[in-house]
Design a protein around this motif. Sequence first.
Motif, PDB file in Angstrom:
ATOM      1  N   ALA A 327       0.835  -1.203   0.000  1.00  0.00           N
ATOM      2  CA  ALA A 327       0.000   0.000   0.000  1.00  0.00           C
ATOM      3  C   ALA A 327       0.866   1.248   0.000  1.00  0.00           C
ATOM      4  O   ALA A 327       2.042   1.226   0.385  1.00  0.00           O
ATOM      5  CB  ALA A 327      -0.934  -0.003   1.218  1.00  0.00           C
ATOM      6  N   ARG A 328       0.242   2.348  -0.427  1.00  0.00           N
ATOM      7  CA  ARG A 328       0.895   3.653  -0.446  1.00  0.00           C
ATOM      8  C   ARG A 328      -0.141   4.695  -0.037  1.00  0.00           C
ATOM      9  O   ARG A 328      -1.273   4.698  -0.534  1.00  0.00           O
ATOM     10  CB  ARG A 328       1.418   3.946  -1.851  1.00  0.00           C
ATOM     11  CG  ARG A 328       1.805   5.393  -2.087  1.00  0.00           C
ATOM     12  CD  ARG A 328       2.393   5.580  -3.487  1.00  0.00           C
ATOM     13  NE  ARG A 328       3.661   4.894  -3.580  1.00  0.00           N
ATOM     14  CZ  ARG A 328       4.121   4.317  -4.698  1.00  0.00           C
ATOM     15  NH1 ARG A 328       3.396   4.330  -5.789  1.00  0.00           N
ATOM     16  NH2 ARG A 328       5.301   3.722  -4.701  1.00  0.00           N
ATOM     17  N   VAL A 329       0.249   5.570   0.884  1.00  0.00           N
ATOM     18  CA  VAL A 329      -0.547   6.754   1.173  1.00  0.00           C
ATOM     19  C   VAL A 329       0.284   7.961   0.753  1.00  0.00           C
ATOM     20  O   VAL A 329       1.509   7.971   0.946  1.00  0.00           O
ATOM     21  CB  VAL A 329      -0.946   6.851   2.655  1.00  0.00           C
ATOM     22  CG1 VAL A 329      -1.915   5.735   3.018  1.00  0.00           C
ATOM     23  CG2 VAL A 329       0.265   6.802   3.571  1.00  0.00           C
ATOM     24  N   LYS A 368       5.525  -4.713  14.833  1.00  0.00           N
ATOM     25  CA  LYS A 368       5.515  -5.842  13.899  1.00  0.00           C
ATOM     26  C   LYS A 368       4.284  -5.794  12.984  1.00  0.00           C
ATOM     27  O   LYS A 368       3.688  -6.830  12.664  1.00  0.00           O
ATOM     28  CB  LYS A 368       5.566  -7.173  14.634  1.00  0.00           C
ATOM     29  CG  LYS A 368       6.796  -7.349  15.506  1.00  0.00           C
ATOM     30  CD  LYS A 368       6.774  -8.703  16.220  1.00  0.00           C
ATOM     31  CE  LYS A 368       7.944  -8.838  17.170  1.00  0.00           C
ATOM     32  NZ  LYS A 368       7.919 -10.121  17.900  1.00  0.00           N
ATOM     33  N   LEU A 369       3.929  -4.603  12.553  1.00  0.00           N
ATOM     34  CA  LEU A 369       2.765  -4.428  11.686  1.00  0.00           C
ATOM     35  C   LEU A 369       3.115  -4.541  10.212  1.00  0.00           C
ATOM     36  O   LEU A 369       2.231  -4.780   9.382  1.00  0.00           O
ATOM     37  CB  LEU A 369       2.130  -3.053  11.941  1.00  0.00           C
ATOM     38  CG  LEU A 369       1.534  -2.832  13.331  1.00  0.00           C
ATOM     39  CD1 LEU A 369       1.072  -1.388  13.478  1.00  0.00           C
ATOM     40  CD2 LEU A 369       0.377  -3.786  13.572  1.00  0.00           C
ATOM     41  N   PHE A 391       4.238   0.828   2.367  1.00  0.00           N
ATOM     42  CA  PHE A 391       4.423  -0.230   3.355  1.00  0.00           C
ATOM     43  C   PHE A 391       3.826  -1.535   2.849  1.00  0.00           C
ATOM     44  O   PHE A 391       2.939  -1.542   1.993  1.00  0.00           O
ATOM     45  CB  PHE A 391       3.797   0.153   4.700  1.00  0.00           C
ATOM     46  CG  PHE A 391       2.313   0.427   4.649  1.00  0.00           C
ATOM     47  CD1 PHE A 391       1.381  -0.585   4.852  1.00  0.00           C
ATOM     48  CD2 PHE A 391       1.849   1.716   4.412  1.00  0.00           C
ATOM     49  CE1 PHE A 391       0.018  -0.327   4.813  1.00  0.00           C
ATOM     50  CE2 PHE A 391       0.491   2.001   4.360  1.00  0.00           C
ATOM     51  CZ  PHE A 391      -0.428   0.961   4.564  1.00  0.00           C
ATOM     52  N   GLN A 392       4.356  -2.624   3.386  1.00  0.00           N
ATOM     53  CA  GLN A 392       3.823  -3.958   3.129  1.00  0.00           C
ATOM     54  C   GLN A 392       3.407  -4.545   4.463  1.00  0.00           C
ATOM     55  O   GLN A 392       4.252  -4.767   5.340  1.00  0.00           O
ATOM     56  CB  GLN A 392       4.854  -4.857   2.458  1.00  0.00           C
ATOM     57  CG  GLN A 392       4.296  -6.226   2.095  1.00  0.00           C
ATOM     58  CD  GLN A 392       5.226  -7.001   1.177  1.00  0.00           C
ATOM     59  OE1 GLN A 392       6.393  -6.670   1.033  1.00  0.00           O
ATOM     60  NE2 GLN A 392       4.710  -8.040   0.545  1.00  0.00           N
ATOM     61  N   PRO A 393       2.106  -4.764   4.677  1.00  0.00           N
ATOM     62  CA  PRO A 393       1.659  -5.279   5.973  1.00  0.00           C
ATOM     63  C   PRO A 393       2.244  -6.658   6.270  1.00  0.00           C
ATOM     64  O   PRO A 393       2.482  -7.462   5.363  1.00  0.00           O
ATOM     65  CB  PRO A 393       0.139  -5.358   5.828  1.00  0.00           C
ATOM     66  CG  PRO A 393      -0.193  -4.474   4.665  1.00  0.00           C
ATOM     67  CD  PRO A 393       0.992  -4.544   3.754  1.00  0.00           C
ATOM     68  N   ALA A 394       2.488  -6.907   7.538  1.00  0.00           N
ATOM     69  CA  ALA A 394       2.911  -8.239   7.956  1.00  0.00           C
ATOM     70  C   ALA A 394       1.743  -9.210   7.791  1.00  0.00           C
ATOM     71  O   ALA A 394       0.581  -8.814   7.693  1.00  0.00           O
ATOM     72  CB  ALA A 394       3.382  -8.208   9.402  1.00  0.00           C
ATOM     73  N   GLU A 395       2.065 -10.488   7.753  1.00  0.00           N
ATOM     74  CA  GLU A 395       1.041 -11.499   7.568  1.00  0.00           C
ATOM     75  C   GLU A 395       0.004 -11.408   8.682  1.00  0.00           C
ATOM     76  O   GLU A 395       0.333 -11.345   9.866  1.00  0.00           O
ATOM     77  CB  GLU A 395       1.686 -12.893   7.560  1.00  0.00           C
ATOM     78  CG  GLU A 395       0.740 -13.999   7.145  1.00  0.00           C
ATOM     79  CD  GLU A 395       1.449 -15.325   6.934  1.00  0.00           C
ATOM     80  OE1 GLU A 395       0.754 -16.328   6.668  1.00  0.00           O
ATOM     81  OE2 GLU A 395       2.691 -15.354   7.025  1.00  0.00           O
ATOM     82  N   GLY A 396      -1.267 -11.360   8.290  1.00  0.00           N
ATOM     83  CA  GLY A 396      -2.347 -11.278   9.267  1.00  0.00           C
ATOM     84  C   GLY A 396      -2.692  -9.874   9.710  1.00  0.00           C
ATOM     85  O   GLY A 396      -3.624  -9.679  10.502  1.00  0.00           O
ATOM     86  N   GLY A 398      -4.042  -6.085   8.812  1.00  0.00           N
ATOM     87  CA  GLY A 398      -4.805  -5.362   7.808  1.00  0.00           C
ATOM     88  C   GLY A 398      -4.118  -4.091   7.353  1.00  0.00           C
ATOM     89  O   GLY A 398      -3.336  -3.482   8.094  1.00  0.00           O
ATOM     90  N   ILE A 399      -4.408  -3.685   6.129  1.00  0.00           N
ATOM     91  CA  ILE A 399      -3.808  -2.474   5.581  1.00  0.00           C
ATOM     92  C   ILE A 399      -4.196  -1.263   6.416  1.00  0.00           C
ATOM     93  O   ILE A 399      -3.368  -0.380   6.688  1.00  0.00           O
ATOM     94  CB  ILE A 399      -4.233  -2.291   4.117  1.00  0.00           C
ATOM     95  CG1 ILE A 399      -3.522  -3.331   3.241  1.00  0.00           C
ATOM     96  CG2 ILE A 399      -3.924  -0.878   3.616  1.00  0.00           C
ATOM     97  CD1 ILE A 399      -3.953  -3.336   1.798  1.00  0.00           C
ATOM     98  N   GLU A 400      -5.437  -1.220   6.871  1.00  0.00           N
ATOM     99  CA  GLU A 400      -5.884  -0.068   7.649  1.00  0.00           C
ATOM    100  C   GLU A 400      -5.116   0.048   8.955  1.00  0.00           C
ATOM    101  O   GLU A 400      -4.761   1.157   9.383  1.00  0.00           O
ATOM    102  CB  GLU A 400      -7.383  -0.162   7.928  1.00  0.00           C
ATOM    103  CG  GLU A 400      -8.263  -0.046   6.695  1.00  0.00           C
ATOM    104  CD  GLU A 400      -8.321  -1.341   5.894  1.00  0.00           C
ATOM    105  OE1 GLU A 400      -7.804  -2.374   6.396  1.00  0.00           O
ATOM    106  OE2 GLU A 400      -8.837  -1.317   4.763  1.00  0.00           O
TER     107      GLU A 400
END
Length: 976
Positions: A327-329, A368-369, A391-396, A398-400
Amino acid sequence: MPIHALRRWVLAGLLLVGVLFSGSLGWGAAGPVAAAAESPQHVLPSAEPVAMPEAQAEPAGSIDLAGDLEAASPVTLQERDDRVIRVLPNRMVLVAQRVPVAPVVSVHLWVKTGSLYEQEHMGAGLSHFLEHLLSGGTTTTRPEAESNGILASMGAQTNAATSLDTVRYFINTTRDHTETAVAVMSDWIQNSAVLQSEYERERDVIQREFSMGRGDPNRIFWKTTQKARFAGTPNHPGAHPTIGYLDDFMTITREELEGFYRRMYVPNNMVMVVAGDIDPQRVVAQMTELWRDVPPGQLPELKFPVEPEVPPVVEETAFADIRTPRARVFWRGVTLGSEHDFALDLAASILGQGESSRLVQSLRERQKLVTSVDAYNFSATWGEGFFGIDFQPAEGVGIESARDAALAELAELRDAPVTEEELARAKRKVLAGVLKTGQSAEAVAGRIAADLISTGDPDYLRRYADAIQHVTAEDIQAAVNAVVPEGGFSTVVLQPADETHAVSTMDRPADLAVDDGPATGFDLDNRRVIGQLQAALADADASATPIETDAPQVRTLGNGLTVIVKRSTVVPAVAMQMYTLGGLLADEPGGEGLGNAAMSMIDRGAAGLTAPQLAAMIEDLGATLAPAAANNTNYLTATALREDWPAVLAILADVVLRPDFPEKEWQRLQPRLLAAIDRQDDRWSGELRRRFRAAYFGDHPWSATTLGRRAVVEAATAEDLKAAYFDRLAAKDTVLVVVGDVEPSAVFAVAESMFGDMPAGDAPFAPPVPSPPSPGLHVLETGKPVTAVQIGFGPGVARDHPDYAGLAVLSRVISTFPSGWLVQALRGEGPGLVYAVSAGNVSGKIPGYFTAVFNTAADTADLALQRTMDVMERARTEPADAATLAAAKAKVLADEFRAKQTNASLAQGLALDRLYGVDDPEGAALVAAVDAITPEELMRVAQTYLVDPVVVVITQDPVDEDALRAILDGDAPATQ
């Protein structure tokens, strides 16, 4: 460098492809140049701390170069021993810069055109299409084949790239061919014939590029960002991809291309720079003679739609063949060199660049997000850029959740000034980044050209570094509050494709009509550049620091550690690298990835210092330190400014000799390594490489990639990693190399004190040798809309084998762009079957293989494979003619010289040669071996090693497997 890290994001993934396809049009040995057609402009801010001088403004006593000077004489604006800058009456800017680090030269010509400036052809990719035709194409003075022959005879590397606002061409060769390279480049740009046959061929080639891009997550992500960034101004040309939309591209006629060429390729819209081991006066004289009588053109009046005062908040989602979303903001940013630009650069550095940055420490390390996070400020001359967080979210996760945490960190920048410690660290990183630039002829030429076009200042990086030092914590807080308001962000998300959502194709929007609303003008004429150049040179330092280089010195410590030191004063910086035999070769079968994981942990806590403490120590010095594992070695690289090398070497020693392997750090690092393993397949080239290695190497450790296998890393403990690391820590198998502005005697003394107690190790490392491959065809399904092929012949040779030189020459005969046999067969002879094509020898401590790689379409895979196998048969049975052999030899040696320009590349070469048993620090033995190759010897090498092909095809669409097998079995007829 912590400025505009978007460059790092775009190029990081592309560089992997650049390594794979070295020598193809799309990716030359210097990196992913043509792939930048899909990337944003990457420019640094203005060198002036306040507004740049207006184009019309001139310093007292200046010459009126911004006027109509068709009848005037060339004017030399700067004349130093190392550099000459001249402006011609047609307002073309010429620069010759001496860079005496190696006997090489880089010729660059940049044109201020690109997808932003295509006017009535917006969205069609006209600039990119024309770049393909002009780079090496037929001119009114010579056919394409003759240019190819000239380039081949010089051992040249040539490429071109199109971005949003420039098209740039370059030729790299050795200094003896400077005059020829300048003449060839000038001929391409002045006299292109835009032939119908070449138009048709390159149209086919670019269609392959479209297909490749549709499977590339990075390109999809960037195109979606363009769409979102200019959503409030849908007719802004920045909203559309540089390559264009396929439907629009297919409507471009040859006549339209020729018309655009005549309109935009005029000298008052160009900058030409030559850098290398040259005589600047002589080179400028030649450029002047070639260009002075070319008349200036009447450039079009460009207008960009005015963006709304309040940018819209946009959410865009696209889909790609990836495992983990990203994701990108972003917020609408500022123009180049305007108020807040410098402060936003430092804000991005403090927020999300480097191990000690706020986002990395908070989101990745503590909460660890995310598995990766970055922040950047992108600005440009043609309009407002954007400030963003990726950013790339960690497994599990959510992007939000990850986004909200990032926004919370950003809110703290709004609410309170950054700390003095953070500010000093960010400024030091900028200074170090600037002082380390310009170590190769190509880098210097490209930097000067880009700097002139964007700021009119050939030395603006150094001015920029000075200006950054005046930015205060309050300036940063004010900039963030003004440009990055709470709630004013847009979001771009790239999700994994699935049965419901196919890979996004980024098709043409419904409406591309020209907007009749408010617009701002943009003048491309070099008047602006010349005005800024005069102002910059009026305040320039007229001196140039002499460069000194010495031969490498070698010593062996009592424990067997080899230390090599080479003094070079090209830049006031030092590269330190330590290599140990091992890498993937040291992993037990079924345990691939343990060594890489262990190396990734050694800077996560050492000698009682925590990972954040180590990161802060390194970044406070503007230094770098990075451990890794490769196919043959474990290694650690570091850089420092010249006054800091002892401090950085001390940190390196602690990391190498006293790593702590804390369990908590492994828990933080492990998800990131697993995400990196998963990301290998995000790009088709990475997926092809992984699946080819598995097919070729069977149960050997090299059947995995250097990152290893997911299951191995997932099951490993910190204690496992510690045991694996210290098991391979052996001074007798290790080389430490220091290259830069140092005194060798001081380095040897410090190395003895720091590494004298390094364990010697037991028996020398004995790497496992793979079994001969089982030839055959492997057709594998992929989720990407692409068909790509990799072929491995072998087994090949180790780096110290006598046939290494022969294979190096053979690879240039087959793969050199644009004259290589395989390049000609797949790209030069209609129809254009591929976009990316390369072939070459892979070797190391043990025998590797000879490989060919290309992408094509499913319905042309058999034809492309047949032509490839025909080329290999030609190499086995047809003696290369004298011109071809001479050109291949020249290419090998030119590549060798180009690889010995930067401190880091010199250090790497010296270390690996020593570990691979090659005693040739100055390259004399390789030169002699290459020179001794005869046509008969080359055929013998081809007959010996171009055998038993293993062919791996990844494809989404069905291919004719029977036809492919018939080709490999020799049952298919040869192509014409």
